[in-house]
Each structure stands twice: as C-alpha cells, then as structure tokens.
Write an enzyme that holds these catalytic residues in place. Structure first.
Site, mmCIF file in Angstrom:
data_model
loop_
_atom_site.group_PDB
_atom_site.id
_atom_site.type_symbol
_atom_site.label_atom_id
_atom_site.label_comp_id
_atom_site.label_asym_id
_atom_site.label_seq_id
_atom_site.Cartn_x
_atom_site.Cartn_y
_atom_site.Cartn_z
ATOM 1 N N ASP A 135 35.874 -42.310 -4.417
ATOM 2 C CA ASP A 135 35.120 -41.162 -3.929
ATOM 3 C C ASP A 135 34.643 -41.401 -2.498
ATOM 4 O O ASP A 135 34.196 -42.501 -2.146
ATOM 5 C CB ASP A 135 33.919 -40.935 -4.851
ATOM 6 C CG ASP A 135 33.056 -39.767 -4.420
ATOM 7 O OD1 ASP A 135 33.589 -38.647 -4.337
ATOM 8 O OD2 ASP A 135 31.858 -39.977 -4.163
ATOM 9 N N GLU A 138 39.846 -40.483 -1.705
ATOM 10 C CA GLU A 138 39.472 -39.196 -1.141
ATOM 11 C C GLU A 138 39.171 -39.375 0.349
ATOM 12 O O GLU A 138 38.112 -39.868 0.723
ATOM 13 C CB GLU A 138 38.241 -38.634 -1.856
ATOM 14 C CG GLU A 138 37.805 -37.284 -1.311
ATOM 15 C CD GLU A 138 36.415 -36.866 -1.750
ATOM 16 O OE1 GLU A 138 36.171 -35.648 -1.858
ATOM 17 O OE2 GLU A 138 35.561 -37.753 -1.976
#
Length: 541
Positions: free
Chosen positions: A241, A277
């Site tokens: 993330d 990401e």
C-alpha cells in the site's frame, strides 16, 4: 448454507429445480456452468508461476457467514468454488489486520485478524482451502502508516509527553519514538499534535494514520518479523500500500524499501510475489520497476480515462491501444527484465466500470481488453456482474456483493453497506445468481475471457509486437510470443462489423484459436478475411 458432504437424490433434484427457477443457492450456484458452448474451446494450459488472474476482495462486503451483516473470512472461504470456477487463480485481500475503521488501512496490531472478519484459525483455513485449489493468496501490507491506536504510537506519544521542556527524545530509551516522523514544529498541514506533548507527527493521509519512518533500523526489524509471521502463515505475496509515499518525493528511498522487503520475503519463500501501489504516470511506474520488485499496478491504463476503458467504450483509436501496450512493455522492461505487469480497470479507490459506460456492451468490452493484457490482471469484486458505485465517497465504491435475484427471499450471506455509503442501486445488472444461468451475461463474458487466458499462456507472458499492416482507428492487432509459440490478437473497437484482411500480415498463416463477442456472435475467417462483429476480440494461432 454449508455444502453437505452427502446429497440425497431428493435434495439434488430440489437444487436442480431451484437453479431452473432462478433461486439456486450458495455452493450449488457457484458451480453452475455457462449454459452456452463456444466453438474453439481449447485444453487448459495453466502454468504454476506468479502470472495469475487476480480477484480483489473487500472482505467486509463480500459474503457473511454468521449473519451479522459484515463479510468475513469464513464467508470468503465458502465462496472459493465460485472464484475458482470463474477462472481466477489469485486473490488479493484488502486489509484484514486489527483496525479501528471499516476499511482497515489503519493497523492497530499487525499480528491479529480484525475480530469483525473472524479469527486467525479462519485465516489459516482460508489459506489452506486456497492452496487446495491452486489459488495464490496475497494480502494488503500497510507499511506507510499505522493506526494512532497502535501500541508503538501510544508508547511514543506517552514518552514524548513525559519529556521535560527542551529535552530531546532518546531512541535508546524509547525506540518507538524513532518509528514515526516527529518534529517540534508543525511542518505543514499534514502534521498533528502528538498528545499533550510539545511535538507534532506526520499523517499524510489522515490524522489517525501516523506515517512510519523506515530510516529506523529498529522499525525495519519489527517489519521483518511481521513479514515472517504472515509468510509462515502461508500467504503467497503482499500488495504494498502507498509505496509512493514511504518518504514523500524520495523515490530512491522508496524503491530501496520495496527492494529490502521483497528480498527479505524471498529468503523465506523464493516464489514470493509483490505488487505495489504506485499511483502515478507511466514514467514514474517504470522508474519504480528499478526497485527490482516484480509488479506495479498499471495506473497508466486504468480508471475511467485510462486507455483500457476508453477502448472498451469505443472512445479510443485501436492504434492507440496497441501502441500503449507496446510503450508500457518497453519502458517497464528496460527497468526490470523480469517484471510482471499488473493491469486493472478499477479498484476500491475508483468509481466502478459500469458508472463510466453508457452501453451494456461497453462493460463487456472493457473486460475483454483487460483480460487480453500482459501480466496479471486484477478484477475488483463485483466487476464481473457490472456492479456500480452509488456516489463519490470511498464507501460508495465498496458496496455489498450482489449474490441473489430480487425474487430470492432467503438472501443468506448478503452483507450490509458500510456506514455512510450513499443509498442507491449498486447494480443495474442482474445478480450473480441470475447471471450464472445467462450465457450472454457480463459474468459469463468474464468467465470466457478468463478461460482464454487459462488456455493460452502467451496472453499473459508473451512479448508484444504490433502488426503495423493492421493498425487503424477501428481495428488493430498484435502478436505475443512466449517461448516458441506465437499468437495473434485482433481488436475491433468499433460499434460496427469489420472485415479484416490478414493475408499480407504476420497473421497470414494463423487460424482462429478463440474469441470474445458481446452476444456470442461468431467470428469467421474465410480466404484470409476475418469477419469481426462490433466490439469483438479474436485470438489467432
């Protein structure tokens, strides 16, 4: 409803009657086959590697096993047959660790399953059942920040509150004070007061998610132990993330963090996978492939204005589509020869596909373009039935999976919407139950596209070359070569039938291998001329 080990003849007949009436249930629904048979169906050729067809699951909204309205890990385990039958062989779980929020991106304890989702035993069973089906399971690994209720942060703030005026923090006394970005001044608007102390902390995304500091060797040691814990539990990889934000505007530092974590996990599992990401343009994504980690989400091609959805809506030239594919390949390959692209249409942060499509066929064509991409495509739960977002808030993009038709009275397993979600119809299309029995549904289009990937390993792994002789506004073609095998893929992005002459191209000696059409229309090849219905894709070999 649990799948029973022994079926009586009467029970089996009842299930068949339910399916015919549109009221089939749970596992019985999950294994219903596409009622339409396609020409050119080939033998499956699924290679056991890190090229996978991934299904992104927000556990809270997927399937509820205990009747509290909140999806859970046991519920997901019950639906693995459905996921497998669709053709997915990878699952990405959004955060599952203990948290204070519905989204769970604020981790309170990195070693616990959030009680809303079940127990560690439930997770262990999920891993076991995934691996029985040759499904890889990757979990969201949130390293950019923790929860403000994480014990590290509580200990650090308590220590800072106890300092005398003018006294400097000492990490040898309180290591946790080095785990975060503390400062004596409010550096900018993303810094917040640390309790009753004279210090401020950075929280780039939210005040309750303080940013972690990976300049701290002790913090790195903590995360090595955390990673070891989950790898030992059997997870096959991490979705990293917010990798762009470990340190703002410091890509070299961020790439080093990714490389460190990836290599650490590879020491325990040589086949460990990581997808990160990096929400940015193509050049930045390519640069992050310099981290030596295998995959970055392809934000270049994704979302409503990305080339995949534009192509699916007939709003992009076919030539632009294939040129973009080639450009991504060249720029990513230059940085990492072993990269695995990670294309997607939308995810939990984006308005859903069907919100951006005016025509029913566009939803299917978007899927078709995605499923012919290189690498490992990621499909957000509910995309396969055309689910919609009901508004702009994140909660509106994470609504309950629509399992049952309106006529089904017992909707066991359905979840409730996250608190704060905008009310509205999340699906203009039928439910899973209804679409499974409709051979021309969006769901069965996805299923067909995933089948083509599982028949043809060249789709995911092949080196792309553009067929220049066929590149135009409506039609374009590429070849993909993997080991000693080459296939061709021809795209008709227009809303009209197209005649495509392949005799003077690299495809001249090939025959039809398979295709995707909106309503099962046939693609034919006669005397070197392909007849392609509107918004169709043909594979040649």
């Amino acid at each position: 409803m649990k799948k029973k080990k022994i079926w009586s003849v009467v029970a089996l007949l009842l299930v068949c009657c339910q399916l015919m009436s549109g009221c089939g249930r749970e596992q019985e629904i999950a294994i219903t086959k596409n009622p339409i048979s396609y020409a050119y169906e080939q033998e499956l050729n699924v290679i056991d590697d890190n090229y996978r067809n991934y299904y992104e699951v927000f556990v809270r909204s997927f399937y509820d096993s205990d009747g509290d309205g909140i999806g859970d890990l046991a519920g997901l385990t019950e639906k693995l047959d459905y996921i497998e039958d669709m053709g997915f062989n990878g699952i990405w779980l959004m955060p599952i660790m203990k948290s204070t929020t519905y989204h769970k991106y604020d981790v309170v304890d990195y070693y616990e399953i959030d009680p809303e989702y079940g127990t560690m035993e439930d997770f262990e069973k999920l891993v076991k059942e995934c691996h029985k089906r040759d499904i890889h399971l990757i979990i969201d690994f949130v390293m950019n920040h923790s929860s403000s209720q994480n014990q590290w942060f509580l200990d650090a703030c308590s220590y800072l509150e106890g300092l005398k005026e003018g006294e400097n923090p000492d990490e040898s006394v309180c290591p946790e004070v080095g785990y975060y970005h503390f400062d004596t001044e409010q550096v900018n608007s993303t810094y917040y007061k640390a309790g009753n102390s004279d210090f401020y902390y950075e929280g780039s995304f939210w005040s309750e998610m303080p940013d972690l500091n990976f300049s701290s060797d002790k913090l790195r040691a903590e995360f090595e132990q955390i990673a070891d814990f989950w790898v030992d539990k059997g997870v096959d990889g991490f979705r990293m993330d917010a990798a762009l934000h470990f340190e703002e505007y410091e890509p070299e530092f961020n790439k080093e963090v990714l490389n460190w974590m990836f290599n650490h996990c590879r020491e325990k599992n040589p086949e460990f996978y990581m997808v990160s990401e990096v929400w940015a343009g193509q050049d930045t994504i390519a640069d992050y492939y310099g981290s030596g980690t295998p995959s970055m989400f392809n934000f270049t091609c994704s979302q409503a204005e990305g080339i995949l959805m534009k192509a699916g809506r007939s709003n992009a030239r076919a030539s632009k589509l294939v040129d973009t594919m080639l450009s991504c390949q060249e720029s990513f390959l230059e940085q990492n020869p072993d990269y695995i692209d990670a294309p997607f249409l939308t995810n939990h942060d984006n308005i859903r596909v069907s919100n951006g499509c005016m025509e029913d066929g566009d939803v299917k064509m978007c899927a078709g373009v995605l499923l012919m991409m290189n690498g490992s495509p990621f499909v957000y739960y509910g995309e396969e039935i055309g689910m919609r977002s009901t508004g702009q808030k994140d909660e509106d993009k994470r609504l309950p999976m629509d399992w049952y038709g309106d006529d089904t009275t017992d909707k066991e397993g359905m979840t409730t919407a996250p608190k704060g979600a905008t009310k509205g119809d999340s699906n203009n299309y039928p439910s899973v139950e209804e679409q499974l029995t409709d051979g021309y549904s969006i769901l069965n289009y996805y299923k067909r596209g995933l089948r083509l990937r599982n028949e043809n390993p060249e789709i995911a792994r092949g080196t792309i070359a553009v067929v220049e002789a066929l590149k135009g506004d409506n039609v374009a073609a590429i070849t993909k070569t993997y080991e000693d095998s080459t296939i061709g893929i021809v795209y008709n992005l227009s809303r009209e039938e197209q005649k495509v002459t392949i005799t003077d191209s690299e495809l001249a000696q090939m025959g039809i291998r398979g295709y995707l059409t909106l309503k099962g229309e046939e693609i034919t090849l006669t005397d070197g001329e392909l007849t392609m219905p509107a918004q169709s894709i043909c594979i040649l070999k």
